[in-house]
Design an enzyme around this catalytic site. Structure first.
Site, PDB file in Angstrom:
ATOM      1  CG  HIS A   1      -1.773   1.193   1.389  1.00  0.00           C
ATOM      2  ND1 HIS A   1      -3.121   1.195   1.163  1.00  0.00           N
ATOM      3  CD2 HIS A   1      -1.463   2.466   1.746  1.00  0.00           C
ATOM      4  CE1 HIS A   1      -3.609   2.407   1.361  1.00  0.00           C
ATOM      5  NE2 HIS A   1      -2.621   3.199   1.730  1.00  0.00           N
ATOM      6  CD  GLU A   2       1.566   3.600   3.665  1.00  0.00           C
ATOM      7  OE1 GLU A   2       1.760   4.661   3.037  1.00  0.00           O
ATOM      8  OE2 GLU A   2       0.511   3.374   4.298  1.00  0.00           O
TER       9      GLU A   2
ATOM     10  CG  HIS B   1       0.378   6.316  -0.658  1.00  0.00           C
ATOM     11  ND1 HIS B   1      -0.686   6.973  -1.236  1.00  0.00           N
ATOM     12  CD2 HIS B   1      -0.134   5.663   0.424  1.00  0.00           C
ATOM     13  CE1 HIS B   1      -1.784   6.730  -0.524  1.00  0.00           C
ATOM     14  NE2 HIS B   1      -1.477   5.936   0.480  1.00  0.00           N
TER      15      HIS B   1
ATOM     16  CG  HIS C   1       0.467   8.757  -7.102  1.00  0.00           C
ATOM     17  ND1 HIS C   1      -0.675   9.091  -6.427  1.00  0.00           N
ATOM     18  CD2 HIS C   1       0.304   9.241  -8.346  1.00  0.00           C
ATOM     19  CE1 HIS C   1      -1.496   9.741  -7.237  1.00  0.00           C
ATOM     20  NE2 HIS C   1      -0.924   9.842  -8.403  1.00  0.00           N
TER      21      HIS C   1
END
Ligand code: ZN
Length: 677
Positions: free
Chosen positions: A463-464, A467, A470
């Site tokens: 998940h991290e 980010h 991105h």
């Protein structure tokens, strides 16, 4: 020289001391103020190069220095650093509040928009100017003078209160420790958790086992300890953090009220009815009612599944002699039920996920999808456990770099997050490549073995990393919309939740697992059980997220400064509507809900579910084309990751998916589709 004032290359984390903070921030603020004065008095019409460019340069230096300070404050907190952080946070908040109200600069942006250059600009520059105009309005630039003063004072006060809210949660989490000498109270707790507890006690020169409220210590007790009293004791401590049941100076109750009151006042000064409307002014969702309708709709679909989950949990509890199922039994009974139904435990799975193998598996996914490679390298760090890595493209160009700080420890904020250290942009000498901080709170290695991660922790890491990608894989060259900058908050979780899906793919897991003792990959039989258990209690989990989201949204719509209704009363009301499980009356969840009182999620917690519609639907294209499809991966990079905030999230989504999002994939991924017979 002050290490915070080095802007060539990476931060000098080995040299930064609390006494560097104030001089660095003062110098950078002085430079920024001088620049703003010069720009205000400029006679020639504004252009990108004589106006936006220099503003970005100054802003970049300031935020780059400050990101190092706020990062260290979050992960290697000390009293001296905290003091320096808070003092400068106040100064910075005042500076930004003033900047946002500056009418001369505001009018220069208006001139830019109306000017002849604007139409010829590429999308990123246009978007930046449009965002600036919006942010000046939301920053109070259109307010009359007396209201400007009040608006600024509110922002300064809010930033202080939020910082204190966060500190109180951190301090009350660290303040609790339970040392147990009697080993008979520890039955059921897995050996590695016990060993970590023993090592923690030894570190304090104590005998026995030391348990804390840090997740890797707390959770195994709740999940596995047969001693019900022990579970209850830990649960009570956790659920009452930063409340009136602990040290008065760490109680967040009155801060909640003050924060809500000031947010409402700020929103009303800008002409909104409530803070929720102000919050949505920069988001994808258009109105609080739209968000609440979305949440309630999802809640109605999830509710039958949640009720079924609870009925099964109660039945299992009765068999364990826990007919009066309590909050501190839920994780314990759930784990027993899962073991019995799917015949495996979290603990068993964990043995297949040693840190290095997990990272190998993660980096392989990234290199397959995007054709880049990840290598470990060196940099100055803030703690010996921190790793540093670089991402290289197929032509051996540096794409970006990241720090990885994986283990829980004292003086480190809980949870997991990504933050920006350096943002990608074009400069005179060429492209400045981006750098990210990736922070988690996983179990550290114990007993000389490598760190072993639960499957949930692996999902959090992915998940991290989403980010992180991105931020790191952006191709935008303009500062204001590069990476996650300028992305609507309720779309920010798209790339992160998207990455979670890969943790369930057989091909991915084969390369990501290696039993810590035998070296074997994850066996197919165990994988099948994990997949069968994937949506175990998904109904309860979804309604819990809806409970938090609806509470947050209603709190920021309905808060009445003259009323007597406490946040907790509203939470109970929301629970009556959507929840299936009700915690004990002493539970003070709002007091440690840092997302909305100290993070950026105020009237925005719904973003997780909102973005999950997007992430699930985006992933469904990979399901259609092959989950490790290179062409689909490249397209995801081109249309979503690369674009950053240079266009709206909806435009990026449609460009990738070929149509607007639907909720179907989310329901399917959560197992919430009625089986057709
Ligand atoms: Zn996230």
């Amino acid at each position: 020289m002050n290490p915070l004032l080095h802007f060539n290359g990476l931060p000098h984390f080995d040299q930064v001391r609390p006494e560097h903070v104030t001089p660095a921030i003062e110098q950078l603020l002085g430079e920024s103020r001088a620049l703003l004065e010069k720009l205000e008095n400029e006679n020639s019409p504004p252009t990108w190069d004589n106006f936006v460019g220099p503003m970005d340069d100054a802003e970049e230096r300031l935020s780059r220095a400050w990101s190092q300070v706020s990062h260290m404050n979050a992960v290697v907190n000390t009293p001296e650093l905290r003091e320096a952080y808070n003092a400068n946070l106040t100064t910075l908040t005042a500076f930004y509040a003033e900047l946002a109200q500056n009418e001369v600069l505001y009018s220069r942006y208006k001139l830019l928009k109306a000017g002849s250059d604007f139409q010829a600009w590429k999308q990123p520059r246009k978007k930046i100017v449009e965002n600036e105009l919006r942010d000046f309005r939301l920053g109070g630039a259109e307010l009359p003078a007396d209201k400007k003063v009040r608006f600024k004072a509110i922002q300064e006060e809010l930033s202080k209160l939020s910082s204190r809210f966060e500190e109180n949660v951190m301090d009350s989490t660290d303040a609790f420790a339970l040392v147990i000498d009697d080993s008979s109270r520890l039955t059921g707790i897995p050996e590695d958790a016990l060993q970590a507890a023993r090592e923690a006690a030894e570190k304090d020169h104590q005998s026995g086992w030391k348990f804390t409220l840090h997740f890797p210590s707390y959770m195994p007790v709740l999940q596995y300890a047969d001693d019900r009293k022990l579970r209850e004791q830990m649960y009570y401590a956790y659920a009452t953090r930063a409340s009136e049941f602990g040290k008065p100076e760490l109680d967040n109750t009155s801060l909640i009220r003050q924060i809500l009151q000031l947010r409402l006042e700020a929103a009303q000064l800008l002409g909104y009815d409530d803070y929720a409307q102000l919050s949505l002014a920069t988001k994808m969702a258009e109105a609080p009612t739209q968000v609440m309708t979305f949440l309630r709709d999802l809640g109605l679909r999830a509710r039958p599944f949640a009720k079924r989950d609870l009925a099964e949990l109660r039945e299992a509890a009765i068999k364990l002699g826990l007919a009066d199922l309590q909050a501190w039994d839920v994780a314990y009974v759930s784990e027993k039920l899962r073991e019995q139904r799917y015949a495996f435990s979290d603990h068993e799975v964990k043995q297949y996920f040693p840190e290095q193998q997990v990272l190998h598996g993660l980096f392989r996914v990234i290199s397959t999808l995007y054709g880049v490679s990840v290598r470990k390298t060196h940099a100055a760090v803030w703690h010996e456990d921190v790793g540093f890595y670089e991402i290289i493209d197929a032509e051996e160009n540096l794409v970006g770099q990241f720090y990885l700080d994986l283990y829980a420890r004292d003086k480190k904020r809980g949870g997991a997050w990504m933050d920006e250290a350096i943002t990608r942009r074009r400069k005179a000498h060429g492209i400045e490549t981006p750098v990210a901080f990736l922070t988690c709170n996983f179990s550290a290695p114990v007993g000389g073995k490598p760190a072993l991660f639960t499957h949930d922790e692996v999902i959090t890491l992915f998940h991290e990393f989403g980010h992180g990608l991105h931020h790191l894989l952006t191709r935008v060259e303009e500062y204001g919309v590069s990476g996650i900058k300028g992305v609507e908050w309720d779309a920010v979780e798209l790339p992160s939740q998207f990455m979670e899906n890969f943790c369930w793919e057989w091909d991915v897991l084969q390369h990501m697992t290696k039993h810590v003792d035998t070296g074997a990959h994850l066996p197919r039989a165990l994988y099948d059980k994990m997949v069968a258990a994937k949506n175990f209690q998904a109904g309860m989990q979804v309604v819990r997220q809806i409970e938090f989201s609806l509470f947050d949204m209603r709190l920021h719509c309905e808060f009445d400064p003259h009323g007597t209704k406490a946040a907790l009363d509203l939470l109970n009301e929301v629970r009556q509507e959507v929840a299936v499980i009700f915690p004990p009356a002493y539970n003070r969840f709002p007091n440690n809900f840092t997302h909305i009182f100290a993070g950026g999620y105020a009237a925005g917690y719904y973003s997780y579910k909102w973005a999950e519609v997007l992430s699930a639907d985006a992933y469904s294209l990979f399901e259609e084309n092959g989950v490790l499809s290179e062409t689909t991966g490249r397209r995801f990079w081109d249309e979503i990751l690369a674009q950053g905030g240079s266009r709206s999230a909806m435009e990026s989504f449609v460009a990738f998916r070929g149509r607007e999002p639907t909720m179907d994939a989310l329901l399917r991924h959560n197992g919430m589709v009625e089986e057709k017979t």
